[in-house]
Enzyme design. Structure first.
Site, PDB file in Angstrom:
ATOM      1  N   ASP A 343      -6.250 -18.936  -2.682  1.00  0.00           N
ATOM      2  CA  ASP A 343      -6.856 -17.772  -3.311  1.00  0.00           C
ATOM      3  C   ASP A 343      -7.955 -18.223  -4.272  1.00  0.00           C
ATOM      4  O   ASP A 343      -7.967 -19.374  -4.717  1.00  0.00           O
ATOM      5  CB  ASP A 343      -5.806 -17.000  -4.117  1.00  0.00           C
ATOM      6  N   ASP A 654       0.368 -10.644   1.746  1.00  0.00           N
ATOM      7  CA  ASP A 654       0.219 -12.074   1.998  1.00  0.00           C
ATOM      8  C   ASP A 654       1.471 -12.660   2.639  1.00  0.00           C
ATOM      9  O   ASP A 654       1.453 -13.807   3.104  1.00  0.00           O
ATOM     10  CB  ASP A 654      -0.053 -12.826   0.686  1.00  0.00           C
TER      11      ASP A 654
END
Length: 910
Positions: A343, A654
């Site tokens: 990320d 996710d």
């Protein structure tokens, strides 16, 4: 059911939970629980906690010291030894029987010590990541430990959250739940707080309830706690979900299979030895005891325990570097990691968002000063701008950003405290700086409905009432909001939308590394049904907000370290591609724009087939504006290309990518419960540097496991070589059964576990990743085991044969040979410290446990030479200093052999 009061006028809580709360309205549930929409006050919560107890299911108690000790005897080899001891007693060989019992007790004691401390370390790690819940108390939102929840608490839920207790829902916004834990149904269930159900409604149909342990898929909700701990629906079936033994990691399973394989081979060798000795006329009892001793000495039965200790040490070291290992398999997997998909926000950047620029359509950007949560700063209009003309534009934008917002910013105890998403908090701070009070906005524009932010939507919208009209306020990605707008804000009146001009402004802001957000609003007809995306049309574009989130200072160095270790690092983000590229360039992640790929490009490549997608993913280092399902597709593409992938994630969407990755990495601070429960490891500080540290520690832990295996297998193999050579040469057996047991106890009792504490060699992040399919016994390991076993076994046989030919008595020769074997295995412990690095480049004080453990093993053996009774049982007697020195020199030949092998291996590798 009503709240009861005792004789002392104190409230008696409904500790068994409300009776059929799904059949009550929200108001009735609040009334019966003695609470209100604003929640309990701290005093009420403390009183109820004292009565109801903590909100926790019963945990498995760690095994007691006695249980661990008794478990040491649950081994087929131990059963054989016990049988040997019993037979010795029957044959009146009391000294041999006593010695075998002593060996069993000492081995059990050492194993108990190792396992007890490993178990305690694992228990301590579990407490480092505690569950937290958002509650409303005294009208304010707090985040508390889930165990502190009590009946009557008002709990806030959002997507990705794990429900902490049984709740009667009070209000919901597009709430769907995964209740498969309780119902077995994989399909998500939709929840409605307004429903009042029949008392006989089955659990799976209770649409107005949220149950402990279930997960929020989408949406937001508030609910009042109606039951905690064992009184929840989950608590009632706790026996079926609590107390199951955790699965063993694949590494331990492979080692156990390996140990069983060796046991079979050694068993055959022991039978061969027994047959030969029987043909020589040796007593049957002596033959049996010898075969047992040879098997026990050669089989590395302590290997799984020693490896478990090594894994526990690695987990503890990782925890010190902000990496919590949830599944032991991650320690092994990290050593093979070849690709990290990270990320951006909060991992590669500091996640301290601050609005730096505000730009309304057709105007130059306005600068915003100040830092952090404190609304200390101002919005500076460009020179030449009229505050009276432009001030209303700014106020209109800030009002919309405040209303389409789920965060809370409040001042308590002379400090500003924020709760909620970092973007929402930054917008509230901006509004305060611009003189727009969020509380006043929310009072004048009460919320009617909400579309909460979800990654796949890329926006959040609020429906508000003002002057008897309905208004929509929305914030989100520029590309998402522009199609919803028909006009843009102007000075005195709205103007026709100029989308291309707005996109150009957004791109220019993003090129500066800013995270860019769009804000829009507009009047609307009150929706006839549920507020949805269909209502988001004909809005007025109010402007752009640019936020800074600077890269972490240490991230660049960590990325370089990973790249030096042969690990590819890529950024996967939902941000604007220009923003992502600017941050990536700052971190030296990309060399040019050709390595930046957007979600649209990924979607096109998916449509063209796996080959096109794999080609796109291979050349990309930044993936921007990607959808959650595209993150999964990227991971699968990398795996098809042969990568061993670690993926970071924080949201419920996710979870598929985290589950598909070889190593799922959840973010501990801002990650959802779903992400944390899916991942193998958790970063407590959300920092990319911690991923690099975890990989380094994972490689150290895996290396230490190999060192332990090498020591145990090579020393056992050396004993086999010694015996086989003696048998083939027709010489007497070189060591007696009790001597073999003693050798096994002295050499393997301390040294193997001491290797688990070996520090890193310093070059872990300068080595290429270990091939994922490479076995533990790769070519290097096999070479080292065979070479050292032949060197030790062959040299010991040569000494044994020479002593017998020189006229030594067998007892004297065995005494010297046993000392030589102890010295050999002391030296081998230091050879095991590195597969490639010279012993002379290792500071012995870096692993004091190994140094002093090896010295202790030697001193214990020397002490046995002089201990009456023990030396008689073992057939030992004192030796001269000259003989000890000569044997030491001979043992050091093993050191020279292994050093030469390391040198040759290095040159061949070059």
């Amino acid at each position: 059911m009503r709240i009861a009061f005792g004789a002392d006028n104190r409230m008696t809580l409904p500790l068994q939970g409300l009776d059929r709360p799904h059949a009550l309205s929200p108001t009735e549930a609040l009334e019966q629980l003695g609470t209100g929409p604003g929640g309990l006050n701290p005093a009420q919560a403390a009183e109820r906690l004292a009565i109801a107890g903590p909100n926790a299911l019963p945990r498995d108690q760690p095994p007691s010291l006695v249980k661990i000790f008794l478990n040491q005897f649950k081994s087929p080899l131990i059963y054989v030894l016990l049988l040997a001891a019993v037979m010795s007693l029957l044959l009146r060989e009391l000294s041999d029987a006593g010695f075998i019992f002593a060996v069993l007790l000492l081995n059990a004691g050492i194993g108990t010590f190792q396992e007890f401390h490993a178990e305690r370390s694992a228990q301590a790690l579990q407490g480092l990541v505690s569950a937290r819940s958002q509650v409303q108390r005294d009208g304010e939102i707090h985040e508390i430990d889930t165990e502190q929840l009590v009946p009557g608490d008002i709990v806030l839920l959002e997507s990705g959250a794990k429900v902490p207790a049984d709740l009667r829902l009070l209000d919901t916004h597009a709430l769907t739940m995964d209740e498969s834990l309780l119902t077995g149904e994989s399909e998500a269930t939709t929840k409605r707080a307004v429903a009042v159900l029949d008392a006989a409604t089955v659990l799976g149909d209770r649409a107005n309830m949220a149950f402990a342990g279930t997960m929020v898929n989408t949406g937001r909700a508030r609910g009042v706690v109606v039951a905690t701990s064992l009184r929840t629906e989950l608590g009632r079936i706790a026996a079926s979900v609590v107390g199951k033994a955790p699965a063993k990691p694949p590494l331990l399973l492979r080692l156990e299979r390996f140990t069983r394989g060796i046991a079979a081979a050694v068993g055959l060798a022991a039978l061969l030895v027994a047959a030969l000795e029987l043909s020589r006329g040796s007593p049957l009892a002596d033959i049996f005891l010898l075969a047992v001793a040879l098997a026990v000495s050669a089989i590395p039965e302590g290997l799984p325990v020693a490896v478990t200790v090594a894994l526990a040490v690695g987990m503890r070291r990782m925890s010190r570097r902000a990496v919590i290992v949830r599944k032991l398999v991650a320690v092994e997997a990290l050593g093979s990691c070849t690709y990290i998909a990270s990320d951006k926000t909060g991992t590669l950047t500091v996640n301290q968002l601050t609005v730096r620029r505000v730009q309304v359509p057709g105007q130059p950007p306005w600068e915003v000063t100040g830092e952090g949560l404190a609304p200390e700063g101002e919005v500076r209009l460009p020179s030449g701008c009229d505050p009276e003309h432009h001030g209303p534009l700014l106020a209109r934008l800030c009002r919309a950003a405040t209303l389409a917002n789920e965060a809370v910013l409040a001042r308590r105890d002379d400090q500003w405290h924020g709760h909620g998403d970092a973007v929402d908090l930054a917008l509230l701070v901006l509004a305060q700086k611009a003189g727009v009070a969020p509380s006043s906005c929310q009072h004048a524009w009460p919320q009617l409905d909400l579309i909460p932010y979800e990654p796949e939507r890329r926006y959040a919208a609020s429906l508000n009432r003002h002057d008897q009209h309905a208004w929509i306020h929305i914030k989100g990605a520029v590309e998402t909001l522009l199609p919803m707008c028909a006009a843009m804000a102007g000075g005195e009146r709205d103007l026709p939308l100029r989308a291309e001009e707005i996109l150009a402004q957004a791109t220019q802001l993003a090129a500066g590394g800013f995270r860019v957000l769009a804000v829009a609003a507009g009047a609307t007809e009150a929706p006839g049904g549920e507020f949805s995306s269909a209502d988001l049309a004909g809005l007025t574009f109010l402007g752009l907000v640019a936020m800074s989130d600077p890269p972490r200072a240490e991230a660049r160095e960590s990325i370089a370290a990973c790249q030096g270790a042969g690990i590819t690092v890529a950024m996967v983000t939902g941000d604007h591609p220009v923003t992502a590229a600017a941050v990536a360039r700052d971190l030296d992640l990309v060399e040019g724009d050709g390595q930046v790929t957007t979600g649209l490009e990924v979607a096109r490549a998916v449509g063209q087939g796996e080959t096109a997608l794999d080609s796109l993913v291979r050349r990309s280092r930044v993936f921007a504006r990607v959808q959650p399902e595209q993150k999964l597709q990227i991971v699968q593409s990398l795996q098809r290309s042969g990568h061993f992938v670690a993926v970071t994630g924080d949201g419920v969407n996710d979870a598929p990518a985290l589950r598909a990755a070889h190593v799922g990495v959840a973010l501990g601070r801002r990650g959802t419960d779903v992400a944390r429960e899916t991942a193998e490891i958790i970063l407590t500080d959300d920092n990319f540097t911690s991923i690099a540290a975890g990989i380094e520690e994972g490689r150290i832990a895996y290396g230490n496991i190999r060192k332990v295996i090498f020591l145990l297998v090579s020393t056992g193999a050396a004993e086999i070589v010694l015996f086989l050579l003696a048998l083939l040469a027709g010489l007497p057996l070189p060591l007696l059964a009790v001597q073999l047991l003693w050798l096994n106890l002295v050499t393997n009792g301390i040294q193997d576990v001491a290797l688990a504490f070996e520090p890193g060699e310093g070059d872990e992040l300068r080595r290429p990743p270990r091939p994922p399919r490479e076995p533990i016994f790769n070519r290097l390991m096999l070479e080292r085991v065979l070479l050292s076993a032949l060197a030790m076994g062959g040299a010991a046989f040569a000494v044994w044969a020479w002593m017998l030919q020189s006229g030594w008595q067998e007892d004297s020769a065995r005494n010297a040979l046993l000392l030589l074997m102890v010295l050999f295995e002391n030296v081998q412990a230091f050879n095991s410290r590195s597969e490639t690095l010279s012993v002379f480049r290792h500071n012995p004080l870096r692993n004091r446990l190994l140094l002093f453990g090896t010295l202790a093993a030697q001193l214990v053996h020397i002490g046995a030479l002089y201990t009456p009774g023990l030396n008689t049982v073992l057939g030992l007697f004192p030796v001269s200093l000259a003989l000890w020195a000569n044997l030491l020199v001979m043992a050091l030949v093993l050191l020279a052999v292994m050093e030469l092998h390391k040198l040759v291996w290095k040159r061949l590798r070059r």
